[in-house]
Each structure stands twice: as structure tokens, then as C-alpha cells.
Scaffold this motif. Structure first.
Motif, mmCIF file in Angstrom:
data_model
loop_
_atom_site.group_PDB
_atom_site.id
_atom_site.type_symbol
_atom_site.label_atom_id
_atom_site.label_comp_id
_atom_site.label_asym_id
_atom_site.label_seq_id
_atom_site.Cartn_x
_atom_site.Cartn_y
_atom_site.Cartn_z
ATOM 1 N N LEU A 1 6.442 9.517 -7.062
ATOM 2 C CA LEU A 1 6.630 9.901 -5.674
ATOM 3 C C LEU A 1 5.404 9.486 -4.864
ATOM 4 O O LEU A 1 4.265 9.738 -5.270
ATOM 5 C CB LEU A 1 6.866 11.396 -5.547
ATOM 6 N N VAL A 2 5.628 8.845 -3.713
ATOM 7 C CA VAL A 2 4.535 8.343 -2.878
ATOM 8 C C VAL A 2 4.910 8.542 -1.409
ATOM 9 O O VAL A 2 6.025 8.945 -1.082
ATOM 10 C CB VAL A 2 4.261 6.844 -3.143
ATOM 11 N N GLN B 1 -1.475 8.949 -15.071
ATOM 12 C CA GLN B 1 -0.181 8.955 -15.748
ATOM 13 C C GLN B 1 0.587 10.254 -15.534
ATOM 14 O O GLN B 1 1.806 10.291 -15.719
ATOM 15 C CB GLN B 1 -0.374 8.687 -17.245
ATOM 16 N N HIS B 2 -0.110 11.334 -15.142
ATOM 17 C CA HIS B 2 0.604 12.579 -14.857
ATOM 18 C C HIS B 2 1.466 12.454 -13.606
ATOM 19 O O HIS B 2 2.344 13.286 -13.366
ATOM 20 C CB HIS B 2 -0.395 13.729 -14.678
ATOM 21 N N LEU B 3 1.234 11.397 -12.802
ATOM 22 C CA LEU B 3 2.046 11.176 -11.613
ATOM 23 C C LEU B 3 3.281 10.335 -11.901
ATOM 24 O O LEU B 3 4.187 10.260 -11.079
ATOM 25 C CB LEU B 3 1.226 10.447 -10.537
ATOM 26 N N VAL B 4 3.300 9.690 -13.064
ATOM 27 C CA VAL B 4 4.328 8.692 -13.363
ATOM 28 C C VAL B 4 5.314 9.244 -14.373
ATOM 29 O O VAL B 4 4.934 9.802 -15.401
ATOM 30 C CB VAL B 4 3.680 7.395 -13.907
ATOM 31 N N GLY B 5 6.602 9.090 -14.060
ATOM 32 C CA GLY B 5 7.653 9.446 -14.995
ATOM 33 C C GLY B 5 8.395 8.195 -15.441
ATOM 34 O O GLY B 5 8.215 7.110 -14.895
ATOM 35 N N SER B 6 9.232 8.325 -16.454
ATOM 36 C CA SER B 6 10.032 7.206 -16.924
ATOM 37 C C SER B 6 11.492 7.629 -17.012
ATOM 38 O O SER B 6 11.802 8.818 -17.210
ATOM 39 C CB SER B 6 9.535 6.698 -18.279
ATOM 40 N N HIS B 7 12.370 6.665 -16.869
ATOM 41 C CA HIS B 7 13.803 6.949 -16.891
ATOM 42 C C HIS B 7 14.514 5.726 -17.449
ATOM 43 O O HIS B 7 14.187 4.596 -17.094
ATOM 44 C CB HIS B 7 14.305 7.259 -15.486
ATOM 45 N N THR B 8 15.500 5.933 -18.300
ATOM 46 C CA THR B 8 16.222 4.840 -18.953
ATOM 47 C C THR B 8 17.701 4.880 -18.598
ATOM 48 O O THR B 8 18.321 5.944 -18.639
ATOM 49 C CB THR B 8 16.056 4.907 -20.481
ATOM 50 N N ILE B 9 18.233 3.737 -18.210
ATOM 51 C CA ILE B 9 19.672 3.585 -18.026
ATOM 52 C C ILE B 9 20.116 2.419 -18.907
ATOM 53 O O ILE B 9 19.290 1.725 -19.507
ATOM 54 C CB ILE B 9 20.048 3.305 -16.564
ATOM 55 N N ARG B 10 21.402 2.192 -18.989
ATOM 56 C CA ARG B 10 21.918 1.072 -19.775
ATOM 57 C C ARG B 10 22.557 0.044 -18.856
ATOM 58 O O ARG B 10 23.209 0.396 -17.883
ATOM 59 C CB ARG B 10 22.920 1.559 -20.824
ATOM 60 N N PRO C 1 0.818 -1.222 0.000
ATOM 61 C CA PRO C 1 0.000 0.000 0.000
ATOM 62 C C PRO C 1 0.852 1.273 0.000
ATOM 63 O O PRO C 1 1.786 1.416 0.793
ATOM 64 C CB PRO C 1 -0.794 -0.116 1.308
ATOM 65 N N VAL C 2 0.530 2.183 -0.899
ATOM 66 C CA VAL C 2 1.185 3.491 -0.956
ATOM 67 C C VAL C 2 0.130 4.569 -1.154
ATOM 68 O O VAL C 2 -0.992 4.290 -1.589
ATOM 69 C CB VAL C 2 2.220 3.564 -2.102
ATOM 70 N N VAL C 3 0.505 5.802 -0.823
ATOM 71 C CA VAL C 3 -0.372 6.953 -1.035
ATOM 72 C C VAL C 3 0.209 7.786 -2.161
ATOM 73 O O VAL C 3 1.322 8.311 -2.030
ATOM 74 C CB VAL C 3 -0.495 7.804 0.242
ATOM 75 N N PRO C 4 -0.487 7.900 -3.305
ATOM 76 C CA PRO C 4 0.049 8.689 -4.416
ATOM 77 C C PRO C 4 0.239 10.150 -4.029
ATOM 78 O O PRO C 4 -0.472 10.706 -3.188
ATOM 79 C CB PRO C 4 -1.022 8.540 -5.506
ATOM 80 N N ASP C 5 1.174 10.796 -4.669
ATOM 81 C CA ASP C 5 1.545 12.175 -4.342
ATOM 82 C C ASP C 5 0.374 13.144 -4.520
ATOM 83 O O ASP C 5 0.253 14.110 -3.786
ATOM 84 C CB ASP C 5 2.712 12.597 -5.224
ATOM 85 N N ARG C 6 -0.516 12.904 -5.462
ATOM 86 C CA ARG C 6 -1.607 13.857 -5.702
ATOM 87 C C ARG C 6 -2.510 13.981 -4.481
ATOM 88 O O ARG C 6 -3.036 15.053 -4.205
ATOM 89 C CB ARG C 6 -2.424 13.443 -6.928
ATOM 90 N N HIS C 7 -2.708 12.894 -3.725
ATOM 91 C CA HIS C 7 -3.525 12.960 -2.517
ATOM 92 C C HIS C 7 -2.860 13.837 -1.456
ATOM 93 O O HIS C 7 -3.517 14.578 -0.741
ATOM 94 C CB HIS C 7 -3.762 11.556 -1.952
ATOM 95 N N LEU C 8 -1.556 13.743 -1.376
ATOM 96 C CA LEU C 8 -0.835 14.484 -0.345
ATOM 97 C C LEU C 8 -0.834 15.972 -0.631
ATOM 98 O O LEU C 8 -0.838 16.793 0.283
ATOM 99 C CB LEU C 8 0.593 13.954 -0.254
ATOM 100 N N ARG D 1 7.412 11.172 5.507
ATOM 101 C CA ARG D 1 8.417 11.502 4.502
ATOM 102 C C ARG D 1 8.024 10.990 3.126
ATOM 103 O O ARG D 1 7.138 10.139 2.978
ATOM 104 C CB ARG D 1 9.773 10.934 4.903
ATOM 105 N N ALA D 2 8.689 11.475 2.096
ATOM 106 C CA ALA D 2 8.418 11.071 0.719
ATOM 107 C C ALA D 2 9.309 9.892 0.331
ATOM 108 O O ALA D 2 10.432 9.744 0.814
ATOM 109 C CB ALA D 2 8.666 12.231 -0.230
#
Length: 391
Positions: A286-287, A264-273, A232-239, A300-301
Motif C-alpha cells: 500500500l502506497v 519487507q513488513h510492508l510487502v505482501g505476496s499473492h498467487t493466482i493461476r 515515485p511513491v510514498v510507502p505506507d509506513r511514512h503515512l 488517497r491510498a
């Protein structure tokens, strides 16, 4: 954090290594048998029963009896050995993280301390087993064992006859896997000279992770912990939408946060190799943890991380409190998750983890400490510098 290894002028013998790791043993004969047991673990192929260990030492029946007496019956403390192993590993490697992992040791009978029937996710069925929780110091290519706990269900801790027969100490009670993990993390923290090393573990197939994460957060330990899909997590938009003193917002399962077309506005993507140059794409959000604002762990976040998928299996989920650290660095820590699993395989196949035949609580811990020392010497002792005991 260490950035380079100290000079390595030459190999260290198993005898000298044993003198450091088990130098706390008060009697000369105990240290002699510690050296013999460690030597035998390194030299004996296949099953590491006491009889076969004694044979590798060219010993007689009395040798086997003495080895059994030393490991299973002799009253010596094992925790100081783990302190020396921790010191040795930190001084002669470049530690990247600490981790905890679970060893399931199958047993046929019902008399070995802690044995019980348990569902094992990797096999999809229940087995009769002992469960060991191991602490490891993780490098770029290894995980070095530096501590163990034996999981004891209540059927063992609440049965006076079983406690007496297997010599379970009076101050040891039933603790769940997450509490055992937190005990090991605390012990590593007390022994470590590298307090800034993060904790990285994925125990999501064995436990919910809630108590572990809250305990790590309250003890101010940087972590990256695998969590199950229903965590269970609390999405950032609620906070952002609620004042701190309002009613606690409703939690959502971690996996749901990354469902297609949802928030989807709460979710970002990131790519590494990866090490082979192949791109690995993660999604992040962030949650916070559910709970009142007065709870430090809930206030805390955190960053929730998904992916990349492992073949056809579910997408792995991670939770970290390292929200201010470079995301590339945090994501690269996920590569370390397999190190302890590989070490557990080596310990079972080559170092006798599953071969201890004694039934006592001290005996199991003695065997695991000696086995861990044998592994450490095999991995580091061949090109390690001369040993000096810590004062």
C-alpha cells in the motif's frame, strides 16, 4: 457490467455497418465512398495504398482520385464514427476494460503531419515516425479500436506554415502522450454506457505516467496502470507515522520498495493461476503519491503491484486505486495488457495502419476511423445482429 451477449440472428453486411458508423456524413456520395474504402481495406491483400485499394474495387484512375479526395481532402467529422464504434462494441461484446496504446508509424519523408524523430524503446533507437495514441475497448480475447489522437510536437503546432499546409485545426496544440491519453479516456467516458469498466494500460516504456495517474484519480476512474521502476511513491509506513498536516514525506522509487531485505513488513505476496493453471506470484504494498494532503490524488491510498517477471526483463510494476476490490480480480486484469499490442500488430499487417499516404491532419484521422471500422466489422460484423442507428 454486461455479463452475456445479446442474441445474434445473422451477419451484418459491410454496407449496413458503414451506414451506421458513417451515417452522420451529410452527403450520399460521402457515405458511398466510406463504404468503398472500408470494403477495399477488407479485400485488399498486402499494402493498402490508395492505388491498390482502388484496384481491388475494379476501379479506374478516377476511382483512386476519388478515394484520395474523400479521405484526405473532404471535410467530414470523424469523432461521431468513434461514438458509433464504441456503442457497437459495448452492445455486442463483454467489455472487461478500457486501454490506451501507442502506435509508432515509420515514415521516410518529413511532410506527413506530425512526423518527427523519436526514440522507440522496442527498437532501442530513434526513428522518423508519426505517433498515434489509440483507445481500445478490451474483451477477454481482443482489443477493439474506438478512438485515436495524433501526437503533435511543438515543431508542428508552432509553425504556421506547417499548420496551414497540413490543415491542423486552430484549437489543436501540442500535447504530451499522457495528456492525449487522458483526452481519449474522457471521450470514452462521455460515449460509454458502462461507466464502471476499469482502465488498464501499460505505457511505462513511453512516459513516466505521473500525469496520467493523477488525472485518472482526480476523475474518479478505476485504473490499473503500469509504471516505470523510478515512479515515485510514498510507502505506507511514512503515512502512518506522520500527521496529515505535517511536511510531505519523502518519496521512494517504486522498484526500491520491493528490494530484498528492505521494508519487507510492508510487502505482501499473492498467487493466482494463469489460463494454463501455472502459478503467478505477485508482491504488493500500500502506497500513496507524493504531494500535499490537500491534493485529492495524493490523499488517497493505492496498491503497488510487482511481477511476475517477463523472462529476463525487468519485473513489471503496476499501480491501482482499486484497493477495496478483491486482489485476485485486480491481478487478473494484468492479463489484458497484451490485447491492444496484438490489435496494433493486426492493424499494421492487415488493415493498412501504416499505409496512409496523405499528409493532412484530417486525412490521418479519416484513415484511422475507417481502418478502425474495418477491423470492427471483421471481428464482430460476421455474426452481429441487425443494426439500428442510435437516436
Amino acid at each position: 457490467m454486461l455479463t452475456s451477449l445479446p442474441p445474434r440472428p445473422g451477419p451484418v453486411s459491410a454496407f449496413d455497418f458503414t451506414e451506421v458508423v458513417f451515417g452522420h456524413l451529410p452527403r450520399v456520395d460521402q457515405r458511398r465512398w466510406a463504404h468503398a474504402y472500408l470494403d477495399a481495406l477488407l479485400a485488399t491483400p498486402g499494402k493498402k495504398s490508395v492505388r491498390r485499394l482502388a484496384e481491388s474495387l475494379a476501379g479506374s484512375t478516377s476511382t483512386a482520385q476519388s478515394l484520395h479526395q474523400f479521405v484526405n481532402a473532404s471535410p467530414w467529422p470523424w469523432e461521431p464514427a468513434y461514438g458509433e464504434l464504441m456503442r457497437w462494441a459495448e452492445e455486442h461484446t463483454v467489455p472487461r476494460a478500457w486501454t490506451i496504446d501507442v502506435a509508432v508509424v515509420r515514415k521516410r519523408g518529413e511532410h506527413s503531419c506530425g512526423v518527427h524523430r523519436r526514440f522507440v524503446p522496442s527498437t532501442g533507437r530513434s526513428v522518423n515516425c508519426q505517433v498515434g495514441i489509440g483507445a481500445f475497448l478490451v474483451t477477454d480475447d481482443d482489443a477493439l479500436p474506438v478512438g485515436w489522437r495524433l501526437l503533435l510536437p511543438r515543431i508542428w503546432t508552432e509553425d504556421p506554415a506547417r499548420r496551414s499546409r497540413t490543415r491542423i485545426p486552430h484549437d489543436v496544440d501540442a500535447r504530451g502522450l499522457e495528456m492525449c491519453a487522458l483526452e481519449l479516456v474522457r471521450a470514452m467516458g462521455e460515449r460509454s454506457r458502462l461507466g464502471e469498466v476499469p482502465f488498464v494500460a501499460d505505457l511505462s516504456s513511453h512516459c513516466p505516467g505521473t500525469s496520467l495517474i493523477r488525472g485518472l484519480s482526480r476523475n474518479h476512474r478505476d485504473f490499473l496502470v503500469g509504471v516505470p521502476a523510478r515512479f515515485p511513491v510514498v510507502p505506507d509506513r511514512h503515512l502512518r507515522a506522520r500527521p496529515c498536516d505535517s511536511a510531505a514525506p519523502l518519496a521512494t522509487p517504486a522498484a526500491d520498495l520491493f528490494e530484498a531485505a528492505r521494508d519487507q513488513h510492508l510487502v505482501g505476496s499473492h498467487t493466482i493461476r494463469d489460463s494454463g493453471g501455472r502459478p503467478l506470484t505477485f508482491r504488493t504494498a500500500l502506497v500513496r503519491l507524493p504531494g500535499p494532503a490537500a491534493d485529492p490524488a495524493a490523499a488517497r491510498a493505492y496498491r503497488l503491484i510487482a511481477g511476475p517477471a517477463r523472462g529476463t526483463g525487468p519485473q513489471p510494476l503496476w499501480l491501482t486505486n482499486m484497493v477495496s476490490r478483491r486482489l485476485d480480480d485486480v491481478l487478473r486484469l494484468t492479463r489484458l495488457r497484451t490485447r491492444s499490442t496484438q490489435t496494433l500488430d493486426r492493424l499494421e499487417q492487415d488493415y493498412g495502419m501504416a499505409d496512409f499516404e496523405g499528409r493532412s491532419y484530417p486525412g490521418w484521422h479519416h484513415h484511422m476511423a475507417l481502418m478502425s471500422a474495418a477491423y470492427m466489422h471483421a471481428r464482430l460484423g460476421a455474426d452481429a445482429p441487425a443494426l439500428v442507428r442510435a437516436s
